[in-house]
Scaffold this motif. Structure first.
Motif, short mmCIF file in Angstrom:
data_model
loop_
_atom_site.label_atom_id
_atom_site.label_comp_id
_atom_site.label_asym_id
_atom_site.label_seq_id
_atom_site.Cartn_x
_atom_site.Cartn_y
_atom_site.Cartn_z
N ALA A 92 54.41 29.57 -32.95
CA ALA A 92 54.07 28.45 -33.83
C ALA A 92 52.75 27.81 -33.38
CB ALA A 92 55.19 27.42 -33.84
N GLU A 93 52.54 27.73 -32.08
CA GLU A 93 51.26 27.21 -31.57
C GLU A 93 50.11 28.15 -31.93
OE1 GLU A 93 50.39 24.33 -29.96
OE2 GLU A 93 52.41 23.70 -30.51
N GLU A 94 50.35 29.45 -31.82
CA GLU A 94 49.31 30.45 -32.11
C GLU A 94 48.91 30.44 -33.58
OE1 GLU A 94 49.13 35.28 -32.57
OE2 GLU A 94 50.60 34.44 -31.21
N TYR A 95 49.91 30.42 -34.46
CA TYR A 95 49.62 30.45 -35.90
C TYR A 95 49.15 29.08 -36.35
CZ TYR A 95 51.26 35.16 -36.72
OH TYR A 95 51.37 36.52 -36.73
N GLY A 96 49.88 28.04 -35.96
CA GLY A 96 49.51 26.67 -36.25
C GLY A 96 48.92 26.45 -37.61
N SER A 97 48.12 25.42 -37.74
CA SER A 97 47.37 25.17 -38.97
C SER A 97 46.08 24.48 -38.58
CB SER A 97 48.18 24.33 -39.96
OG SER A 97 48.59 23.12 -39.40
N GLY A 98 45.05 24.76 -39.32
CA GLY A 98 43.76 24.16 -39.04
C GLY A 98 42.68 25.21 -38.87
N PRO A 99 41.46 24.79 -38.65
CA PRO A 99 40.33 25.71 -38.65
C PRO A 99 40.37 26.76 -37.53
CG PRO A 99 39.63 23.50 -38.00
CD PRO A 99 41.06 23.40 -38.46
N ASP A 100 40.99 26.46 -36.41
CA ASP A 100 41.01 27.42 -35.30
C ASP A 100 42.35 28.14 -35.20
OD1 ASP A 100 42.33 25.09 -34.54
OD2 ASP A 100 41.82 25.34 -32.42
N LYS A 101 43.17 28.06 -36.24
CA LYS A 101 44.48 28.70 -36.24
C LYS A 101 44.53 29.78 -37.30
CE LYS A 101 46.13 25.94 -33.08
NZ LYS A 101 46.65 26.37 -31.82
N ARG A 102 45.61 30.54 -37.33
CA ARG A 102 45.72 31.67 -38.24
C ARG A 102 46.15 31.28 -39.65
NH1 ARG A 102 48.88 36.33 -35.03
NH2 ARG A 102 47.43 37.77 -35.99
N LEU A 103 46.80 30.13 -39.80
CA LEU A 103 47.31 29.74 -41.12
C LEU A 103 46.52 28.59 -41.72
CD1 LEU A 103 51.18 29.84 -40.61
CD2 LEU A 103 49.79 31.42 -41.91
N ALA A 104 46.31 28.67 -43.03
CA ALA A 104 45.77 27.55 -43.78
C ALA A 104 46.89 26.58 -44.16
CB ALA A 104 45.05 28.04 -45.03
N SER A 105 48.11 27.09 -44.27
CA SER A 105 49.27 26.26 -44.60
C SER A 105 49.53 25.23 -43.50
CB SER A 105 50.53 27.13 -44.73
OG SER A 105 50.43 28.02 -45.80
N GLU A 106 50.12 24.12 -43.90
CA GLU A 106 50.58 23.14 -42.92
C GLU A 106 51.77 23.76 -42.17
OE1 GLU A 106 51.80 19.41 -44.66
OE2 GLU A 106 50.29 19.65 -46.24
N VAL A 107 51.79 23.61 -40.86
CA VAL A 107 52.91 24.12 -40.08
C VAL A 107 53.65 22.94 -39.47
CG1 VAL A 107 53.61 25.51 -38.10
CG2 VAL A 107 51.76 26.29 -39.59
N HIS A 108 54.94 22.90 -39.73
CA HIS A 108 55.82 21.87 -39.15
C HIS A 108 56.84 22.58 -38.28
CE1 HIS A 108 54.44 18.58 -41.80
NE2 HIS A 108 54.14 19.59 -42.59
N THR A 109 57.06 22.07 -37.09
CA THR A 109 58.05 22.67 -36.21
C THR A 109 59.20 21.70 -36.00
OG1 THR A 109 56.88 21.91 -34.24
CG2 THR A 109 56.40 24.14 -35.01
#
Length: 124
Positions: free
Chosen positions: A75-92
């Motif tokens: 979840a930290e790796e994919y995350g969300s934001g410009p330096d992460k893999r996902l454009a989607s918001e990630v909630h844990t």
């Protein structure tokens, strides 16, 4: 957990089942017109990888998403934001599969995403 997700190959499964071209979403063998794009919600153990594959497959048709996953290094790796893999918001949340306030907040954000979907948008 991670080895079980690896064995399933969620990225390949989504990539095989989902494509988008010329304003048409092809999902599970069905063609769906998407004049105003696609929003996405994803939950569960494979949600991060499935969401990543969906974002890639949707390309410019992707208009936003919310992923709710358990806290993990992934979840930290994919995350969300410009330096992460996902454009989607990630909630844990829901560590150890136990409901908690963070998981509820993620679910409420998915509900808001669905309520905000406009005419001509598809919620995947």
């Amino acid at each position: 957990f991670r080895s079980a997700v690896d064995a399933v190959g969620p990225e390949r499964l989504v990539s095989d089942a989902l494509s988008c071209s010329g304003g048409i979403l092809r999902a599970g063998g069905e063609d769906i017109p998407i004049p105003h794009g696609v929003k996405m919600a994803a939950f569960g153990k494979a949600s991060l990888r499935m969401a990543h594959a969906a974002e890639c497959g949707l390309g410019a048709a992707f208009k936003g998403g919310v992923v709710v996953a358990q806290p993990s290094p992934e979840a930290e790796e994919y995350g969300s934001g410009p330096d992460k893999r996902l454009a989607s918001e990630v909630h844990t949340g829901a560590a150890g599969n136990l409901p908690d306030a963070a998981a509820e907040a993620g679910a409420r954000r998915v509900l808001l995403l669905a309520q905000e979907a406009g005419e001509g948008e598809v919620l995947l």
